[in-house]
Each structure stands twice: as structure tokens, then as C-alpha cells.
Design a protein around this motif. Structure first.
Motif, mmCIF file in Angstrom:
data_model
loop_
_atom_site.group_PDB
_atom_site.id
_atom_site.type_symbol
_atom_site.label_atom_id
_atom_site.label_comp_id
_atom_site.label_asym_id
_atom_site.label_seq_id
_atom_site.Cartn_x
_atom_site.Cartn_y
_atom_site.Cartn_z
ATOM 1 N N ILE A 39 0.825 -1.222 0.000
ATOM 2 C CA ILE A 39 0.000 0.000 0.000
ATOM 3 C C ILE A 39 0.853 1.263 0.000
ATOM 4 O O ILE A 39 0.326 2.368 0.128
ATOM 5 C CB ILE A 39 -0.958 0.031 1.210
ATOM 6 N N GLU A 40 2.161 1.094 -0.152
ATOM 7 C CA GLU A 40 3.052 2.253 -0.089
ATOM 8 C C GLU A 40 2.714 3.290 -1.155
ATOM 9 O O GLU A 40 2.796 4.495 -0.922
ATOM 10 C CB GLU A 40 4.501 1.796 -0.246
ATOM 11 N N SER A 41 2.313 2.825 -2.347
ATOM 12 C CA SER A 41 2.013 3.757 -3.438
ATOM 13 C C SER A 41 0.669 4.450 -3.271
ATOM 14 O O SER A 41 0.345 5.359 -4.029
ATOM 15 C CB SER A 41 2.029 3.011 -4.778
ATOM 16 N N GLN A 42 -0.129 4.039 -2.254
ATOM 17 C CA GLN A 42 -1.466 4.595 -2.092
ATOM 18 C C GLN A 42 -1.608 5.510 -0.888
ATOM 19 O O GLN A 42 -2.607 6.219 -0.784
ATOM 20 C CB GLN A 42 -2.490 3.450 -1.941
ATOM 21 N N ILE A 43 -0.640 5.497 0.006
ATOM 22 C CA ILE A 43 -0.858 6.177 1.284
ATOM 23 C C ILE A 43 -0.990 7.692 1.139
ATOM 24 O O ILE A 43 -1.558 8.343 2.018
ATOM 25 C CB ILE A 43 0.278 5.851 2.279
ATOM 26 N N PHE A 44 -0.475 8.255 0.040
ATOM 27 C CA PHE A 44 -0.592 9.697 -0.156
ATOM 28 C C PHE A 44 -1.802 10.068 -1.010
ATOM 29 O O PHE A 44 -1.989 11.238 -1.333
ATOM 30 C CB PHE A 44 0.684 10.258 -0.800
ATOM 31 N N ASP A 45 -2.609 9.061 -1.397
ATOM 32 C CA ASP A 45 -3.816 9.348 -2.169
ATOM 33 C C ASP A 45 -4.887 9.928 -1.251
ATOM 34 O O ASP A 45 -5.033 9.490 -0.100
ATOM 35 C CB ASP A 45 -4.355 8.076 -2.830
ATOM 36 N N PRO A 46 -5.657 10.914 -1.755
ATOM 37 C CA PRO A 46 -6.731 11.473 -0.927
ATOM 38 C C PRO A 46 -7.737 10.395 -0.519
ATOM 39 O O PRO A 46 -8.098 9.528 -1.323
ATOM 40 C CB PRO A 46 -7.371 12.521 -1.839
ATOM 41 N N PHE A 47 -8.164 10.452 0.733
ATOM 42 C CA PHE A 47 -9.209 9.596 1.308
ATOM 43 C C PHE A 47 -8.779 8.132 1.457
ATOM 44 O O PHE A 47 -9.613 7.280 1.723
ATOM 45 C CB PHE A 47 -10.505 9.669 0.483
ATOM 46 N N PHE A 48 -7.491 7.845 1.262
ATOM 47 C CA PHE A 48 -7.022 6.476 1.512
ATOM 48 C C PHE A 48 -6.593 6.370 2.971
ATOM 49 O O PHE A 48 -5.791 7.167 3.462
ATOM 50 C CB PHE A 48 -5.850 6.121 0.598
ATOM 51 N N THR B 136 3.940 24.387 -1.371
ATOM 52 C CA THR B 136 4.345 25.530 -0.557
ATOM 53 C C THR B 136 5.858 25.634 -0.422
ATOM 54 O O THR B 136 6.423 26.724 -0.480
ATOM 55 C CB THR B 136 3.708 25.434 0.843
ATOM 56 N N PHE B 137 6.523 24.485 -0.256
ATOM 57 C CA PHE B 137 7.963 24.500 -0.011
ATOM 58 C C PHE B 137 8.778 23.998 -1.197
ATOM 59 O O PHE B 137 10.006 24.070 -1.170
ATOM 60 C CB PHE B 137 8.289 23.651 1.225
ATOM 61 N N GLY B 138 8.109 23.454 -2.220
ATOM 62 C CA GLY B 138 8.845 22.921 -3.366
ATOM 63 C C GLY B 138 9.656 21.695 -3.026
ATOM 64 O O GLY B 138 10.653 21.388 -3.690
ATOM 65 N N GLY B 139 9.239 20.976 -1.978
ATOM 66 C CA GLY B 139 9.992 19.806 -1.539
ATOM 67 C C GLY B 139 9.267 18.511 -1.821
ATOM 68 O O GLY B 139 8.395 18.435 -2.692
ATOM 69 N N SER B 140 9.625 17.474 -1.061
ATOM 70 C CA SER B 140 9.022 16.158 -1.264
ATOM 71 C C SER B 140 8.882 15.467 0.082
ATOM 72 O O SER B 140 9.575 15.790 1.052
ATOM 73 C CB SER B 140 9.878 15.309 -2.205
ATOM 74 N N ILE B 141 7.970 14.506 0.123
ATOM 75 C CA ILE B 141 7.774 13.694 1.318
ATOM 76 C C ILE B 141 7.632 12.247 0.878
ATOM 77 O O ILE B 141 6.971 11.956 -0.126
ATOM 78 C CB ILE B 141 6.532 14.163 2.118
ATOM 79 N N GLY B 142 8.279 11.360 1.594
ATOM 80 C CA GLY B 142 8.233 9.958 1.208
ATOM 81 C C GLY B 142 8.575 9.066 2.381
ATOM 82 O O GLY B 142 8.662 9.509 3.533
ATOM 83 N N ILE B 143 8.780 7.786 2.079
ATOM 84 C CA ILE B 143 9.067 6.775 3.103
ATOM 85 C C ILE B 143 10.514 6.328 2.962
ATOM 86 O O ILE B 143 11.003 6.103 1.853
ATOM 87 C CB ILE B 143 8.122 5.571 2.947
#
Length: 489
Positions: A424-433, A456-463
Motif C-alpha cells: 500500500i506504499e504507493s497509495q498512502i498519499f492518495d486522498p481519502f485512503f 508551498t515548499f517545493g519539496g518532497s515527502i516519502g518513506i
């Protein structure tokens, strides 16, 4: 119905009308042109044959009158001379006149006319030398000199007919070639028109798609902003109970200390029936020991309340949307303060955040919102692992670290919960998941966090799965080159 859908039928009709008009115009013009060329070819042939026929006709007329004169029939000298002059004029017309240049290209015609001109010149000299010549004498001269040309002119007529036919065949071939070129030009024009219409339609469709995309992005932006605001309010609601408890605890011991101080002063000022000196000495020693501690504890409690109130005000503050330098160290501290009630009974929270971290550009309370989402998620994940029996109570750990790595400021939120399943790693940032029970999670926190970090910051977030037995979320915020180079890595 969209503007593009309304435009399509009109575009088809306009394109069809243009093609029909071009095709109809081409067919009409080509038919007219072919008819004109054929008519011109017929006229060309008829004009050439007419010229030869006129010479033959006038020669036959002159020879017939001459035969009558020699046969003793009454023929006036004037009639014979007029007939001869007409014959000479026909010869002179095709020999020198305009429009008969093509006839002169026929060898037998040119040769015959040349001989006729020489013969006529001789007859003219003879007539000039004998002005009193009678009709019979003139007729004899005409028959003698001109009769041989009657057969020659018949040959000229046949040669002229062949020449005209060959010339018309050549002209028809040229006409066909011209029509082919016209057809190719027409096809080229139609192709250009169709390409132009296709390009115009594609540009229009591209513009509509761009407008639609911009509108969708604007709607998505407004939706995410509204959702982020609702998420913030939801987070405030979630934190409210714990924050109230966090404020109530120091407030209670501050009140207890104040009651103690009031009682101490009342006791000190109250008259003593026993030995006052002894009582004062014992009370004084007691209050000297306890009053400073009570005051220190009260000051610490009020400081704690001030920090919590300040953090809440900072988190709940609505900004004007402008981007400013953001103090990452302060944002992490505020997030840790606001999530204390969510984490203190679940995990031990530690942080490794250098005080001299460079600032990043963005909106302050939005980074605070992202950090609160990640810390609360970590606490809830540890609670699930403890509830399932895979982690002893009190062994939960949450770490918040920050450092400069290459040209980015990196923030890691690490926990020893169950972690994120790979599937589910590819889905956790999907809205309402969400994997949480109904009523616990809305599935919007991580989606909003990614949107904030990216836009806002031009950055990234991940695992980050390296060297972690639980979950590790990594936020990378870009730094100006000068800040990244000046900070020790």
C-alpha cells in the motif's frame, strides 16, 4: 455542454462547406477551361482550313472565268481582273497577314505560296507591259501559269488538315497537363485548408484543455486549502482534550502553590500563644525551604502554559498566503508541544534538531500542520502495535530528527510501530485512503501533507525503509545554494 462540444459541429459544417465550394469551383472552372481550349482548337483548325479553302476557291473562280473567256463566252475584262485580284489578296493575306504564322510552318504550304507569289509577280509584269491586253489573252496567261497550282493547293489542304490535327493533339496534351496541374493545385489547396482547420481545431482544443486543466487545478487548490483548513480544525479538536489536560495540570499545582503561599503568610502573620520565638524559628525554617520551591514550580507551570498557548495560537493562526522564511527548529518544537498529550502515554519522544538550522521559504503554520500529522500518525501506529500485542506498553519510541543533507533540509519522523506495508506504499498519499477504522482517520492527512510540502515548499515527502523496523517519513525541503554550502553537513 462545453464550449469545445458546441464548436465541433460548427467546425465540421464550415470545413465541409469550404471543401464543397473548392471542389465545385474547381470542377466548374476545369470544365469551362477544357471547353474553351477545345473551342479554341476547333477554331484554330477551321481558320487554317478556311484560309487554304479561300485560296482554292478564288483560284477555281479565276480559272473558270478564264475557261469561259477562251471558249468564246462573254466575259468582261473587269470581272476577270477582279477575280484575279481577289485571288492575289488571299495569297497575300496568308503570306504576310497576322494569325497565319502557323500555316507558314507547313513546308508544302510555304513552298507553294512562294511559287505562287513568284508566278503572280510575273503575271503582274506581263499585265503592266500590255495595258491593252484583252480578256482572252489574260485568260490564256492565267490558265497557263495558275492551273498547275490547283492540284498543289489540294495537297496543301491535306497537309494543313494533318498539321492542324497534330497541333491540336499537342495542344490537348498541354491542356491535359495544365488540368492535371490544376487538379494537383486544388488538392494542395484543400490539403492546406484541412491542415489549417485541423491545426486551428487542435489549438482550440489545446486551449480548452488548458483552460479546463487550469480550472481543475484551481478547484483542486481551493479544495485542498479548504480541506487543509478543515484538517487543521480537526487536528485542533483532536488535540483540544489533551491540551486542556496539559494546561490543567500545571494550573492545578500553580493554584495549590498559591493556596500554600496564602496559608503560609496567614500563619506567619497570626499571633502565637506559645513561645513566639520558638514558633517563629520553626515556621521560618519550614517556609524558607518550601516557599522558593513552590514559587519555582509555579513559574515553571506558568511557562508551560505559556508555551502551550503560544503553540496553539501559532498553529491556529490563519496567514495571508505569502511565503516567508520559516524557522524549522521552532516549527518542530511547536509540533512536539502540541502533540504531547497524544504521545506521552504511548511513546518516548526524542528529537535531534540542531538549533542553527537554516530557514526555508514557505508558510510557517503549514509545516507545523505536516509535522503534527506525522507525529500523531506515529503515535496511533504505536497504539495499534501495542493493542495487537506485538509491542509491550511503554516501549514505544518516536524520534524527530533534522539535518542538512546535500542541498536540502531533511526532517525524519521515525517510530517503532508496525510500519507501512509495501503493497500500500504507493497509495498512502492518495486522498481519502486510510487503513484506520471508520471515525479514526479521514484519509486526508498525508495527502494534504504531500500537497503542502510540494506546493508551498517545493519539496518532497516519502518513506525511508533503511535501518528502521517501524515507519520513517522523510521530508526534504530545498535550501538556497548559499545556505546549503555554509551549513556543516
Amino acid at each position: 455542454m462545453s464550449a469545445a462540444a458546441q464548436f465541433m459541429p460548427r467546425l465540421r459544417i464550415v470545413l465541409l462547406v469550404v471543401v464543397v465550394l473548392l471542389a465545385g469551383g474547381y470542377l466548374a472552372f476545369s470544365t469551362w477551361f477544357r471547353n474553351q481550349m477545345e473551342q479554341e482548337a476547333v477554331e484554330f483548325r477551321e481558320n487554317m482550313l478556311w484560309a487554304v479553302f479561300q485560296i482554292q476557291k478564288e483560284l477555281q473562280t479565276t480559272l473558270r472565268l478564264s475557261d469561259k473567256a477562251l471558249a468564246g463566252q462573254l466575259v468582261h475584262m473587269d470581272d476577270l481582273e477582279i477575280s484575279y485580284e481577289i485571288f492575289v489578296s488571299r495569297i497575300d493575306l496568308v503570306h504576310r497577314g497576322a494569325g497565319f504564322e502557323d500555316l507558314r510552318d507547313i513546308a508544302v504550304f510555304s513552298e507553294t505560296i512562294g511559287q505562287l507569289m513568284e508566278t503572280i509577280a510575273g503575271l503582274d509584269k506581263e499585265l503592266a507591259a500590255k495595258p491593252d491586253m484583252d480578256a482572252q489573252t489574260l485568260a490564256a496567261s492565267l490558265i497557263q501559269d495558275l492551273a498547275p497550282f490547283e492540284e498543289r493547293l489540294q495537297q496543301v489542304s491535306v497537309a494543313t488538315l494533318h498539321f492542324a490535327s497534330n497541333r491540336n493533339t499537342s495542344r490537348n496534351a498541354k491542356i491535359t497537363q495544365m488540368l492535371n496541374w490544376m487538379e494537383a493545385l486544388f488538392i494542395l489547396n484543400v490539403t492546406i485548408v484541412m491542415v489549417a482547420f485541423t491545426f486551428a481545431f487542435q489549438q482550440m482544443l489545446k486551449a480548452y484543455r488548458s483552460d479546463y486543466k487550469a480550472e481543475q487545478e484551481e478547484r483542486e487548490r481551493r479544495f485542498l486549502e479548504e480541506t487543509a483548513e478543515r484538517n487543521k480544525l480537526q487536528a485542533l479538536g483532536t488535540l483540544a482534550g489533551g491540551v486542556a489536560h496539559e494546561i490543567n495540570t500545571p494550573a492545578q499545582f500553580v493554584m495549590s502553590n498559591l493556596e500554600f503561599l496564602r496559608e503560609a503568610f496567614d500563619h506567619t502573620l497570626q499571633p502565637k500563644d506559645s513561645d513566639p520565638t520558638q514558633a517563629d524559628d520553626e515556621d521560618t525554617r519550614y517556609y524558607r525551604e518550601e516557599v522558593p520551591a513552590a514559587l519555582t514550580q509555579s513559574v515553571e507551570g506558568m511557562r508551560r502554559i505559556g508555551e502551550i498557548v503560544k503553540a496553539i495560537r501559532h498553529f491556529a493562526h490563519t496567514e495571508d498566503g505569502s511565503e516567508v522564511p520559516v524557522d524549522v527548529v521552532g516549527e518542530i518544537k511547536n509540533a512536539l508541544i502540541l502533540t504531547t498529550s497524544q504521545t506521552k502515554h504511548v511513546a518516548t519522544v526524542t528529537s535531534d534538531v540542531p538549533e542553527n538550522l537554516p530557514k526555508v521559504t514557505g508558510r510557517t503554520n503549514e509545516l507545523n500542520q505536516v509535522l503534527i500529522n506525522l507525529i500523531v500518525n506515529a503515535a496511533q501506529a504505536i497504539e495499534e502495535k501495542v493493542a495487537s500485542g506485538y509491542l509491550p506498553p511503554g516501549d514505544g519510541r518516536i524520534e524527530v530528527n533534522a539535518a542538512v543533507e546535500n542541498d536540502s533540509l531533511t526532517i525524519r519522523v521515525i517510530d517503532n510501530g508496525p510500519g507501512i506495508p509495501v503493497e500500500i506504499e504507493s497509495q498512502i498519499f492518495d486522498p481519502f485512503f486510510t487503513t484506520k477504522p471508520v471515525g479514526v482517520g479521514s484519509g486526508q492527512g498525508l495527502a494534504i501533507s504531500r500537497k503542502i510540502v510540494a506546493s508551498t515548499f517545493g519539496g518532497s515527502i516519502g518513506i525511508d525503509r533503511s535501518d528502521h523496523d517501524g515507519g520513517c517519513f522523510v521530508i526534504r525541503l530545498p535550501l538556497p545554494a548559499c545556505d546549503a554550502a555554509s551549513f556543516p553537513h
